[in-house]
Design a protein around this motif. Sequence first.
Motif, PDB file in Angstrom:
ATOM      1  N   GLY A  43       8.482  -7.824  33.562  1.00 44.74           N
ATOM      2  CA  GLY A  43       8.022  -6.507  33.160  1.00 44.74           C
ATOM      3  C   GLY A  43       8.471  -5.428  34.130  1.00 44.74           C
ATOM      4  O   GLY A  43       8.891  -4.332  33.711  1.00 44.74           O
ATOM      5  N   GLN A  44       8.401  -5.725  35.427  1.00 43.00           N
ATOM      6  CA  GLN A  44       8.872  -4.754  36.418  1.00 43.00           C
ATOM      7  C   GLN A  44      10.340  -4.404  36.196  1.00 43.00           C
ATOM      8  O   GLN A  44      10.731  -3.233  36.260  1.00 43.00           O
ATOM      9  N   LEU A  45      11.151  -5.430  35.951  1.00 43.05           N
ATOM     10  CA  LEU A  45      12.593  -5.212  35.835  1.00 43.05           C
ATOM     11  C   LEU A  45      12.955  -4.527  34.517  1.00 43.05           C
ATOM     12  O   LEU A  45      13.791  -3.612  34.487  1.00 43.05           O
ATOM     13  N   VAL A  46      12.338  -4.949  33.427  1.00 41.50           N
ATOM     14  CA  VAL A  46      12.631  -4.339  32.128  1.00 41.50           C
ATOM     15  C   VAL A  46      12.198  -2.877  32.103  1.00 41.50           C
ATOM     16  O   VAL A  46      12.838  -2.040  31.453  1.00 41.50           O
ATOM     17  N   ASN A  47      11.142  -2.559  32.836  1.00 38.29           N
ATOM     18  CA  ASN A  47      10.650  -1.177  32.862  1.00 38.29           C
ATOM     19  C   ASN A  47      11.532  -0.237  33.679  1.00 38.29           C
ATOM     20  O   ASN A  47      11.241   0.956  33.782  1.00 38.29           O
ATOM     21  N   ILE A  48      12.589  -0.764  34.268  1.00 40.25           N
ATOM     22  CA  ILE A  48      13.626   0.066  34.891  1.00 40.25           C
ATOM     23  C   ILE A  48      14.808   0.077  33.933  1.00 40.25           C
ATOM     24  O   ILE A  48      15.457  -0.943  33.730  1.00 40.25           O
ATOM     25  N   GLU A  49      15.092   1.194  33.317  1.00 41.22           N
ATOM     26  CA  GLU A  49      16.178   1.257  32.345  1.00 41.22           C
ATOM     27  C   GLU A  49      17.526   1.288  33.062  1.00 41.22           C
ATOM     28  O   GLU A  49      17.739   2.092  33.971  1.00 41.22           O
ATOM     29  N   LEU A 117      12.928   2.579  26.112  1.00 41.60           N
ATOM     30  CA  LEU A 117      11.603   2.040  26.456  1.00 41.60           C
ATOM     31  C   LEU A 117      10.474   2.773  25.749  1.00 41.60           C
ATOM     32  O   LEU A 117       9.431   2.183  25.461  1.00 41.60           O
ATOM     33  N   GLU A 118      10.668   4.050  25.480  1.00 41.00           N
ATOM     34  CA  GLU A 118       9.616   4.811  24.807  1.00 41.00           C
ATOM     35  C   GLU A 118       9.364   4.271  23.406  1.00 41.00           C
ATOM     36  O   GLU A 118       8.228   4.246  22.931  1.00 41.00           O
ATOM     37  N   GLU A 119      10.417   3.814  22.734  1.00 43.16           N
ATOM     38  CA  GLU A 119      10.268   3.275  21.384  1.00 43.16           C
ATOM     39  C   GLU A 119       9.985   1.783  21.389  1.00 43.16           C
ATOM     40  O   GLU A 119       9.388   1.262  20.444  1.00 43.16           O
ATOM     41  N   ASN A 120      10.442   1.102  22.424  1.00 43.30           N
ATOM     42  CA  ASN A 120      10.353  -0.362  22.458  1.00 43.30           C
ATOM     43  C   ASN A 120       9.889  -0.817  23.843  1.00 43.30           C
ATOM     44  O   ASN A 120      10.653  -1.391  24.605  1.00 43.30           O
ATOM     45  N   PRO A 121       8.634  -0.572  24.187  1.00 43.48           N
ATOM     46  CA  PRO A 121       8.158  -0.903  25.538  1.00 43.48           C
ATOM     47  C   PRO A 121       8.051  -2.408  25.769  1.00 43.48           C
ATOM     48  O   PRO A 121       7.936  -3.196  24.817  1.00 43.48           O
ATOM     49  N   PHE A 122       8.104  -2.792  27.023  1.00 43.52           N
ATOM     50  CA  PHE A 122       7.926  -4.197  27.390  1.00 43.52           C
ATOM     51  C   PHE A 122       6.549  -4.671  26.972  1.00 43.52           C
ATOM     52  O   PHE A 122       5.551  -3.966  27.125  1.00 43.52           O
ATOM     53  N   ALA A 123       6.484  -5.896  26.449  1.00 40.51           N
ATOM     54  CA  ALA A 123       5.203  -6.458  26.028  1.00 40.51           C
ATOM     55  C   ALA A 123       5.287  -7.976  26.063  1.00 40.51           C
ATOM     56  O   ALA A 123       6.368  -8.562  25.945  1.00 40.51           O
ATOM     57  N   VAL A 124       4.146  -8.619  26.251  1.00 47.14           N
ATOM     58  CA  VAL A 124       4.046 -10.072  26.157  1.00 47.14           C
ATOM     59  C   VAL A 124       2.951 -10.390  25.156  1.00 47.14           C
ATOM     60  O   VAL A 124       1.792 -10.012  25.345  1.00 47.14           O
ATOM     61  N   ARG A 125       3.340 -11.066  24.093  1.00 48.19           N
ATOM     62  CA  ARG A 125       2.379 -11.461  23.062  1.00 48.19           C
ATOM     63  C   ARG A 125       2.652 -12.898  22.654  1.00 48.19           C
ATOM     64  O   ARG A 125       3.794 -13.262  22.375  1.00 48.19           O
ATOM     65  N   ASN A 126       1.591 -13.686  22.612  1.00 54.55           N
ATOM     66  CA  ASN A 126       1.714 -15.078  22.162  1.00 54.55           C
ATOM     67  C   ASN A 126       2.831 -15.830  22.880  1.00 54.55           C
ATOM     68  O   ASN A 126       3.577 -16.606  22.276  1.00 54.55           O
ATOM     69  N   GLY A 127       2.919 -15.586  24.178  1.00 51.19           N
ATOM     70  CA  GLY A 127       3.902 -16.306  24.985  1.00 51.19           C
ATOM     71  C   GLY A 127       5.315 -15.797  24.894  1.00 51.19           C
ATOM     72  O   GLY A 127       6.225 -16.414  25.456  1.00 51.19           O
ATOM     73  N   ARG A 128       5.531 -14.674  24.183  1.00 53.49           N
ATOM     74  CA  ARG A 128       6.861 -14.093  24.077  1.00 53.49           C
ATOM     75  C   ARG A 128       6.910 -12.738  24.751  1.00 53.49           C
ATOM     76  O   ARG A 128       6.036 -11.900  24.516  1.00 53.49           O
ATOM     77  N   ALA A 129       7.938 -12.542  25.562  1.00 53.51           N
ATOM     78  CA  ALA A 129       8.170 -11.233  26.179  1.00 53.51           C
ATOM     79  C   ALA A 129       9.233 -10.507  25.377  1.00 53.51           C
ATOM     80  O   ALA A 129      10.248 -11.093  24.988  1.00 53.51           O
ATOM     81  N   THR A 130       8.995  -9.219  25.118  1.00 50.47           N
ATOM     82  CA  THR A 130       9.951  -8.407  24.374  1.00 50.47           C
ATOM     83  C   THR A 130      10.205  -7.096  25.118  1.00 50.47           C
ATOM     84  O   THR A 130       9.393  -6.660  25.938  1.00 50.47           O
ATOM     85  N   GLY A 131      11.306  -6.456  24.806  1.00 46.97           N
ATOM     86  CA  GLY A 131      11.662  -5.190  25.429  1.00 46.97           C
ATOM     87  C   GLY A 131      13.161  -5.100  25.600  1.00 46.97           C
ATOM     88  O   GLY A 131      13.873  -6.115  25.520  1.00 46.97           O
ATOM     89  N   PRO A 132      13.700  -3.922  25.851  1.00 47.28           N
ATOM     90  CA  PRO A 132      15.156  -3.738  25.947  1.00 47.28           C
ATOM     91  C   PRO A 132      15.755  -4.472  27.152  1.00 47.28           C
ATOM     92  O   PRO A 132      15.381  -4.222  28.291  1.00 47.28           O
ATOM     93  N   GLY A 133      16.667  -5.392  26.861  1.00 45.08           N
ATOM     94  CA  GLY A 133      17.327  -6.147  27.921  1.00 45.08           C
ATOM     95  C   GLY A 133      16.553  -7.345  28.401  1.00 45.08           C
ATOM     96  O   GLY A 133      16.983  -8.034  29.339  1.00 45.08           O
TER      97      GLY A 133
END
Length: 397
Positions: A43-49, A117-133
């Motif tokens: 999450g830290q790394l993905v939140n740096i575009e 990131l504004e449209e597709n923020p980092f998230a973890v749901r049901n064991g899956r991490a999503t976000g740009p890159g």
Amino acid sequence: MTMVMPQVPAGVRLSGRLAMRRALLLPLSHSSVAAERFAHRLGQLVNIETPSGCVKGLNSAYDLLQEWAGDRLGRPERVIRKGVPHLHWPNTDPTVPRSRRVLLLGHADTVWPMGTLEENPFAVRNGRATGPGVFDMKAGLVLAFEALRQLGDVAHVSMLVSGDEERGSITSRALIEEAASTCGAVLVLEPSQDGAVKTARKGVASYRLGISGRAAHAGLEPENGVNALTELAHQVLSISELADLGRGTTVTPTTGGAGTTVNTVPEQAFVNVDVRAWERAELERVEQSLRALQPRQPGAGLTFEGGVNRGPLEREMSLDLLRTAQDIAERLGLEPITEARVGGGSDGNITASLGLPTLDGLGPDGGGAHARHEWVDIASVEDRAALVAGLIAVRAA
């Protein structure tokens, strides 16, 4: 070198613990400490575009990676080539023979522009991490540091993180070649292919065909012109015929253009061509054929730019490392390691072209590279980190 992880008997127990952790992964708060740390760092790394070549974003990401590395890999070098920064931890012990040295290779840049990131923020749901890159390939960078945590002395390990892989490694190629030339093996932390490591990648070449004609008024005297767009149409058909699908060779005209106004015979035109092949000989055949093209209209001219960007990663360069990975997985009680051939290129193509043993696709499981739904399976991290740590340790033995 010895791994902190115990050997075979403990490997079996480890497998059982991993299976139990997977069963408890929903929600994430029940996951192992390693998985929680991985998710937090990811999450830290993905939140740096970090779009390709973005100096500010890449440097911020490198600061974070340097913080995670601490003093384990020694002092990193922040290398700038044509304005693009890259991060390199060279080998710290000159007494280690080249045959025992390992290069961990990855990239911090993504295909996503600033603001995604504004449209597709980092998230973890049901064991899956999503976000740009997240899948391509920031998860692989985080996993590299998880693997290094499992090892003792890592003086034989170097690591290179580039900042323009998604643009063809234009500024980082020479740096990759320099770093790899001091090592005996290269482990590429690019995403896996449905869990499989990548033992072959197509080589990639890019070309631009320019066409010159002669402008004329489309209504008053079109016969005095040489229509570059008409010439372009002839050439595009000829270019497409160079593909050999039976050998897996694709030749694809991608983007093009011509003309200035609707009432003028086009004087200039162009087309960009993407070429991919499993064998270098096929790339050479296509290039020779492209350069042999001749104008179909009197007075038209052709110019060519481009060439091979990445040679193929041929399976022979991965075979020994694949067998080692399969043996490690068996000894540690992990899922069997499978292999895949893929059409996309990576920096592993560059190192394999140097004749260096290269194993690609060592990142965690997931999918959707270059798509908005890209995702990473958090549960796959511990197995994959153990595999990478094992490969590093075996090379050092």
